[in-house]
Design an enzyme around this catalytic site. Structure first.
Site, mmCIF file in Angstrom:
data_model
loop_
_atom_site.group_PDB
_atom_site.id
_atom_site.type_symbol
_atom_site.label_atom_id
_atom_site.label_comp_id
_atom_site.label_asym_id
_atom_site.label_seq_id
_atom_site.Cartn_x
_atom_site.Cartn_y
_atom_site.Cartn_z
ATOM 1 N N ARG A 48 0.808 -1.230 0.000
ATOM 2 C CA ARG A 48 0.000 0.000 0.000
ATOM 3 C C ARG A 48 0.838 1.275 0.000
ATOM 4 N NH1 ARG A 48 -3.318 -2.744 3.906
ATOM 5 N NH2 ARG A 48 -5.028 -3.736 2.809
ATOM 6 N N LYS A 86 3.175 11.511 -11.814
ATOM 7 C CA LYS A 86 2.412 10.520 -12.583
ATOM 8 C C LYS A 86 3.262 9.281 -12.805
ATOM 9 C CE LYS A 86 -0.463 13.232 -15.733
ATOM 10 N NZ LYS A 86 -0.732 13.405 -17.163
ATOM 11 N N GLU A 136 11.032 18.066 -25.142
ATOM 12 C CA GLU A 136 10.234 18.479 -23.975
ATOM 13 C C GLU A 136 10.752 19.803 -23.411
ATOM 14 O OE1 GLU A 136 7.460 16.971 -23.376
ATOM 15 O OE2 GLU A 136 7.826 15.176 -24.574
ATOM 16 N N LYS A 146 7.717 23.022 -14.911
ATOM 17 C CA LYS A 146 6.726 21.946 -14.822
ATOM 18 C C LYS A 146 6.104 21.922 -13.419
ATOM 19 C CE LYS A 146 5.432 17.221 -15.666
ATOM 20 N NZ LYS A 146 5.719 15.900 -16.172
ATOM 21 N N GLU A 195 -4.653 17.312 -13.183
ATOM 22 C CA GLU A 195 -4.932 17.590 -14.584
ATOM 23 C C GLU A 195 -6.375 18.016 -14.843
ATOM 24 O OE1 GLU A 195 -3.936 14.487 -17.446
ATOM 25 O OE2 GLU A 195 -2.746 15.956 -18.557
ATOM 26 N N ARG A 227 -2.666 21.923 -16.222
ATOM 27 C CA ARG A 227 -1.688 20.890 -16.558
ATOM 28 C C ARG A 227 -1.797 20.474 -18.024
ATOM 29 N NH1 ARG A 227 0.452 16.252 -12.384
ATOM 30 N NH2 ARG A 227 1.996 15.393 -13.777
ATOM 31 N N ASN A 247 0.474 19.418 -22.782
ATOM 32 C CA ASN A 247 0.187 18.628 -23.991
ATOM 33 C C ASN A 247 0.503 19.383 -25.274
ATOM 34 O OD1 ASN A 247 -0.719 16.283 -22.771
ATOM 35 N ND2 ASN A 247 -2.742 17.154 -22.420
ATOM 36 N N HIS A 279 1.458 17.600 -28.347
ATOM 37 C CA HIS A 279 1.273 16.165 -28.110
ATOM 38 C C HIS A 279 0.012 15.577 -28.747
ATOM 39 C CE1 HIS A 279 4.606 16.742 -25.460
ATOM 40 N NE2 HIS A 279 4.590 15.488 -25.043
ATOM 41 N N HIS A 317 0.887 12.106 -30.719
ATOM 42 C CA HIS A 317 0.467 10.727 -30.433
ATOM 43 C C HIS A 317 0.011 10.042 -31.722
ATOM 44 C CE1 HIS A 317 -0.171 12.190 -26.096
ATOM 45 N NE2 HIS A 317 0.993 11.574 -26.208
ATOM 46 N N HIS A 325 9.057 9.521 -29.853
ATOM 47 C CA HIS A 325 8.167 10.483 -29.204
ATOM 48 C C HIS A 325 8.656 11.927 -29.423
ATOM 49 C CE1 HIS A 325 5.226 11.929 -26.369
ATOM 50 N NE2 HIS A 325 6.170 12.530 -25.652
#
Ligand code: NAD
Length: 338
Positions: free
Chosen positions: A102, A124, A166, A208, A218, A222, A226, A229, A233, A243
């Protein structure tokens, strides 16, 4: 909050020797390539688990293997897990740490530029499932992040330049000064300037974190992350580009769309193009709207015939706008003839 305070709040340390930051009894889960390239065999006072980093191995079975090994070495709730590797290793190990018993303590030692500026920052984590990327995971801040730029010295050129995508993204959307620095200085290619890169990374992390601190889950701001992006994708899926290269094309497209829509003043697109070339992300590819749009139609940011899109309103400033698929198609076709 200033950059030093925010970086301290998230317990991020920039150092010239990551070993000094590890506690003696922590369990290290290390990317096999990094373990070999950086001669980490002599970290023998620690318990070590090696991990083969690939998207194919960022899965529930790799997760189960690591949990088994943790049980074998009698890890318990007081154990601290340290991930040493790129974004794949950080994502997988962070998910293990947030769920094993946990939740146990986690330190991330990112070893790629992308992981230092992006993947390790923001809490994340994720696993791939049945071919879909990052479909399982949660958001939980690590207890510590240790940045040691010496790891960048062994990165293959393509992986290093992917990381710069990035850095270009965060500067184009949040910090014109960093963007100008990327234009005027030479941080890499042929050689990485490990000391100068520390400042670039510190700045990118701060930018960031500012966004994450405002919108950890998000719900709004946030989404700025993207930028480039939404299209990237689709490009990754259709053309199999890396990427970073896909994000570069996505940013080139997004800034043109921002200019055409009158959101951004003219003149930013050539500057993004210039950075994309300078950091070796340039890729000549004919973007075919008929192949790309079906992917974008599946995007979770879609609303009927429109999609939420991150546009630039100025250099260093982004905004979220709703644009129609008809316009997307028009701009894709126009780019195609550039
Ligand atoms: P990666 O972890 O696969 O590393 C790329 C390759 O470089 C691997 O072969 C790895 O073994 C090797 N490598 C790592 N460090 C090295 C070093 N110092 N020297 C030489 N080789 C080294 O990939 P990445 O590009 O760092 O990360 C991509 C992953 O990050 C994706 O899975 C993506 O989903 C994830 N990501 C997560 C977030 C997030 O917020 N959690 C954000 C962006 C990306």
């Amino acid at each position: 909050m200033g950059d030093i305070d925010l970086i301290k709040k998230y317990n991020i340390v920039l150092t010239d020797d990551f070993r000094r930051e590890l506690s003696a009894d922590s369990i290290l889960i290390i990317d096999k390539n990094v373990y070999n390239l950086h001669n980490l065999k002599n970290i023998d006072s620690h318990r070590v688990i090696l991990f083969e980093a690939s998207e194919e191995n960022k899965t529930l079975s790799a997760y189960a293997e690591i949990v088994e090994k943790l049980l074998d070495i009698e890890a318990d709730r007081s154990s601290e897990i340290v991930a040493i590797g790129g974004g794949i290793t950080c994502d997988l190990v962070a998910f293990v740490a947030s769920t094993f018993l946990r939740g146990v303590k986690l330190t991330l030692v990112p070893t790629t530029l992308l992981a230092m500026c992006d993947a390790a920052i923001g809490g994340k984590n994720g696993l791939n499932f049945q071919g879909a990327k990052n479909i399982i995971g949660n958001i939980r801040q690590p207890n510590k992040i240790v940045i040691d730029t010496r790891f960048l010295s062994t990165l293959p050129e393509e992986i290093l330049s992917d990381g710069f995508a990035e850095v270009i993204k965060i500067s184009a959307t949040c910090d014109a000064t960093l963007f100008e620095l990327l234009e005027s200085e030479t941080f890499a290619f042929p050689n990485v300037d490990l000391i100068a890169m520390r400042e670039v990374i510190r700045r990118a992390i701060y930018l960031k974190l500012q966004i994450v601190a405002e919108d950890e889950f998000e719900a709004g701001k946030r989404r700025i992350l993207n930028f480039g992006h939404t299209l990237a994708h689709a490009i990754e899926a259709v053309y199999g580009l890396s990427h970073g290269r896909a994000v570069a094309l996505g940013m080139q497209f997004a800034v043109r769309l921002s200019e055409i829509e009158g959101i951004a003043p003219k003149g930013i697109a050539p500057r993004i193009d210039n950075l994309v070339s300078k950091y070796k992300l340039h890729k000549i590819i004919k973007l075919q709207a008929d192949k790309i749009l079906p992917y974008m139609l599946k995007d979770k940011k879609r609303e009927k015939d429109f999609i939420y899109f991150v546009a630039l309103s100025a250099l260093g400033k982004a905004e979220i706008t709703l644009i129609s698929f008809t316009l997307l198609e028009e701009v894709l076709n126009a780019l195609h003839h550039d």
